[in-house]
Design an enzyme around this catalytic site. Sequence first.
Site, short mmCIF file in Angstrom:
data_model
loop_
_atom_site.label_atom_id
_atom_site.label_comp_id
_atom_site.label_asym_id
_atom_site.label_seq_id
_atom_site.Cartn_x
_atom_site.Cartn_y
_atom_site.Cartn_z
N VAL A 59 10.82 -30.59 43.08
CA VAL A 59 9.65 -29.78 42.76
C VAL A 59 8.81 -30.46 41.69
O VAL A 59 9.33 -31.16 40.82
CB VAL A 59 10.08 -28.35 42.31
CG1 VAL A 59 10.81 -28.36 40.96
CG2 VAL A 59 8.89 -27.39 42.27
N CYS A 60 7.48 -30.29 41.79
CA CYS A 60 6.54 -30.75 40.77
C CYS A 60 5.55 -29.61 40.53
O CYS A 60 5.89 -28.44 40.72
CB CYS A 60 5.86 -32.05 41.19
SG CYS A 60 4.76 -31.91 42.61
N ARG A 61 4.34 -29.90 40.13
CA ARG A 61 3.37 -28.83 39.87
C ARG A 61 2.82 -28.24 41.16
O ARG A 61 2.82 -27.05 41.36
CB ARG A 61 2.22 -29.31 38.98
CG ARG A 61 1.22 -28.18 38.68
CD ARG A 61 0.09 -28.61 37.78
NE ARG A 61 -0.62 -29.79 38.26
CZ ARG A 61 -1.57 -29.77 39.21
NH1 ARG A 61 -1.91 -28.65 39.79
NH2 ARG A 61 -2.15 -30.90 39.57
#
Length: 108
Positions: A59-61
Site C-alpha cells: 500500500v502507498c498513498r
Amino acid sequence: MTELRNVAPTEVPEGAHLIDVREQSEWDAGHAPTARHLAASSLLEKLDELPEDGDLYIVCRSGGRSFQVSQWLNANGYDAINVAGGMDQWFESGLPMVSDGEAEPFVL
C-alpha cells in the site's frame, strides 16, 4: 508474466502482511495499525525485512508506488498484491488508522 493482483483496502484480509511503502513523513501522519513500514526508496536495502511466507499486500498513498513495488516484488519471486486506491481509499472506507504523534491520523 502473471497479471498483477489488485484488491480494495476493504478486501485486505485480517492478519495479512500489509507493507506500507510510503515515505517516513507519510507514515508518521497516519497508517494502518497492523502495517509494516518499508519505504519504496529503501526497499532494496531492506528486502530481508519482508516476511517470507504468504502474500504481501503493498500500500502507498494512492496506488501508484504500490503498483510498481508489487510488480517488482512479483518479478523477483515474492507474492505481492497491490492495494488499489492506497491509503486515500483506506481512509475513505473508514478503516482504522493510527499516527506516530498526538494529531488525529490523516493521509499525507
